[in-house]
Design a protein around this motif. Structure first.
Motif, mmCIF file in Angstrom:
data_model
loop_
_atom_site.group_PDB
_atom_site.id
_atom_site.type_symbol
_atom_site.label_atom_id
_atom_site.label_comp_id
_atom_site.label_asym_id
_atom_site.label_seq_id
_atom_site.Cartn_x
_atom_site.Cartn_y
_atom_site.Cartn_z
ATOM 1 N N ALA A 97 0.822 -1.210 0.000
ATOM 2 C CA ALA A 97 0.000 0.000 0.000
ATOM 3 C C ALA A 97 0.857 1.262 0.000
ATOM 4 C CB ALA A 97 -0.937 -0.001 1.204
ATOM 5 N N TYR A 98 1.909 1.275 0.799
ATOM 6 C CA TYR A 98 2.769 2.461 0.855
ATOM 7 C C TYR A 98 3.591 2.604 -0.422
ATOM 8 C CZ TYR A 98 1.703 3.899 5.607
ATOM 9 O OH TYR A 98 1.053 4.373 6.728
ATOM 10 N N ALA B 161 1.399 4.183 -2.836
ATOM 11 C CA ALA B 161 1.109 5.565 -2.466
ATOM 12 C C ALA B 161 2.283 6.510 -2.745
ATOM 13 C CB ALA B 161 0.722 5.647 -0.997
ATOM 14 N N ASN C 273 -6.349 -4.425 3.493
ATOM 15 C CA ASN C 273 -6.508 -3.077 2.946
ATOM 16 C C ASN C 273 -7.242 -2.150 3.911
ATOM 17 O OD1 ASN C 273 -6.090 -1.324 0.590
ATOM 18 N ND2 ASN C 273 -8.333 -1.254 0.510
ATOM 19 N N ASP C 274 -8.121 -2.717 4.751
ATOM 20 C CA ASP C 274 -8.796 -1.899 5.768
ATOM 21 C C ASP C 274 -7.774 -1.263 6.705
ATOM 22 O OD1 ASP C 274 -11.400 -2.571 4.862
ATOM 23 O OD2 ASP C 274 -11.349 -4.435 6.001
ATOM 24 N N ALA D 213 -4.483 -0.899 5.967
ATOM 25 C CA ALA D 213 -3.573 -0.060 5.183
ATOM 26 C C ALA D 213 -4.159 1.326 4.939
ATOM 27 C CB ALA D 213 -3.247 -0.741 3.854
ATOM 28 N N GLU D 214 -5.454 1.396 4.642
ATOM 29 C CA GLU D 214 -6.079 2.695 4.377
ATOM 30 C C GLU D 214 -6.038 3.576 5.621
ATOM 31 O OE1 GLU D 214 -7.152 4.043 1.651
ATOM 32 O OE2 GLU D 214 -6.817 2.319 0.350
ATOM 33 N N LEU D 215 -6.269 2.984 6.783
ATOM 34 C CA LEU D 215 -6.205 3.758 8.029
ATOM 35 C C LEU D 215 -4.776 4.211 8.298
ATOM 36 C CD1 LEU D 215 -7.392 4.892 10.625
ATOM 37 C CD2 LEU D 215 -7.202 2.605 11.639
ATOM 38 N N LEU E 170 -2.381 4.761 6.128
ATOM 39 C CA LEU E 170 -2.037 5.832 5.193
ATOM 40 C C LEU E 170 -2.650 7.165 5.621
ATOM 41 C CD1 LEU E 170 -2.368 3.902 1.820
ATOM 42 C CD2 LEU E 170 -0.285 4.985 2.679
ATOM 43 N N PHE E 171 -3.871 7.116 6.129
ATOM 44 C CA PHE E 171 -4.504 8.334 6.633
ATOM 45 C C PHE E 171 -3.712 8.901 7.813
ATOM 46 C CE2 PHE E 171 -7.458 10.072 9.871
ATOM 47 C CZ PHE E 171 -7.832 11.229 9.210
#
Length: 247
Positions: free
Chosen positions: A24-25, A28, A217-218, A220-222, A224-225
């Motif tokens: 994920a990173y 990004a 992914n749940d 990872a999204e947090l 990244l936020f």
């Protein structure tokens, strides 16, 4: 590679949540540095996968409970890349058993990797982040640290401890514009759950208000936020992400 490229350090990055975070990173736009203990083949495969997709990634073998090895790695990375923009203390192990019959080595090994390792990593990079004047540190806790788990007294103790570390460290580093938060996942669909029989998984889902397992992914999204400027006013918090399990 320019040392101006923002980079993230993810400990324990070759499987499960850690592997998902690495991907994920990378996607990004971060240069991703991850550590692993013994899974060299998986680390090389992960590097190759990300690099094939045009992402910047490098794995380093490092024992998360070895203070000397961590300090050496930190010196190398800070020299080459400057301070990390983000640190994710994800490396962790489990050695389950009832406390009354638990071998002291199993207790100490889990404490050293999960809790002491976070201390070693964070301290090794803290001064560089302070000098940079910004950054985000994310500690991976667990719902086991929040609600307890029979047979996991050692593991639960480390995860509860990480939440205390998160709150105290946030107070210490806030004046340097470094934010510290924790994520406490519930049941996440990773390799760790693959060995669980389908009947048991079905029973687990019934206990979760959203009636499903979480996905990497749940998390990872947090993460990244919490790494971004969108969360610039958030520090010292633990975010439980468990589909409502602990409500």
């Amino acid at each position: 590679m320019s040392n101006k490229l923002p980079w993230v350090l993810i400990t324990g990055g070759t499987r499960g949540i850690g592997k998902g975070l690495v991907k994920a990173y990378g996607a990004a736009g971060y240069h991703v540095v991850f550590t692993y203990l013994s899974a060299q083949n998986q680390a090389l495969e992960l590097e190759e996968e990300l690099q094939t997709n045009g992402y910047s990634c490098k794995g380093y073998q490092c024992d998360g409970g070895d203070e000397v090895a961590i300090n050496e790695l930190a010196s190398l990375l800070i020299t080459e890349l400057d301070a990390p923009s983000v640190i994710i203390n994800n490396a962790g192990i489990k050695k389950d058993g009832l406390l009354m019959s638990m071998d002291s080595k199993d207790w100490l090994d889990v404490i050293n990797t999960n809790l002491n390792g976070t201390y070693f990593i964070t301290r090794a990079f803290a001064n560089a982040m302070i000098e940079a004047g910004e950054g985000s540190i994310i500690n991976m806790s667990s719902v086991s640290g929040y609600r307890g788990s029979a047979g996991q007294t050692n593991y639960s103790a480390t995860k509860a401890g990480l939440e205390g570390v998160t709150r105290s460290l946030a107070l210490e580093l806030s004046r340097f514009n470094i934010r510290v938060n924790a994520i406490a996942p519930g049941y996440i669909n990773t390799e760790m759950l693959e060995s669980i029989p389908d009947v048991q998984k079905k029973n687990i889902r019934k206990k979760i208000p959203l009636r499903r397992l979480g996905e990497v992914n749940d998390i990872a999204e947090l993460a990244l936020f919490l790494s971004s400027h969108k969360s610039s006013y958030i520090t010292g918090q633990t975010f439980v992400i468990d589909g409502g399990l602990t409500v």
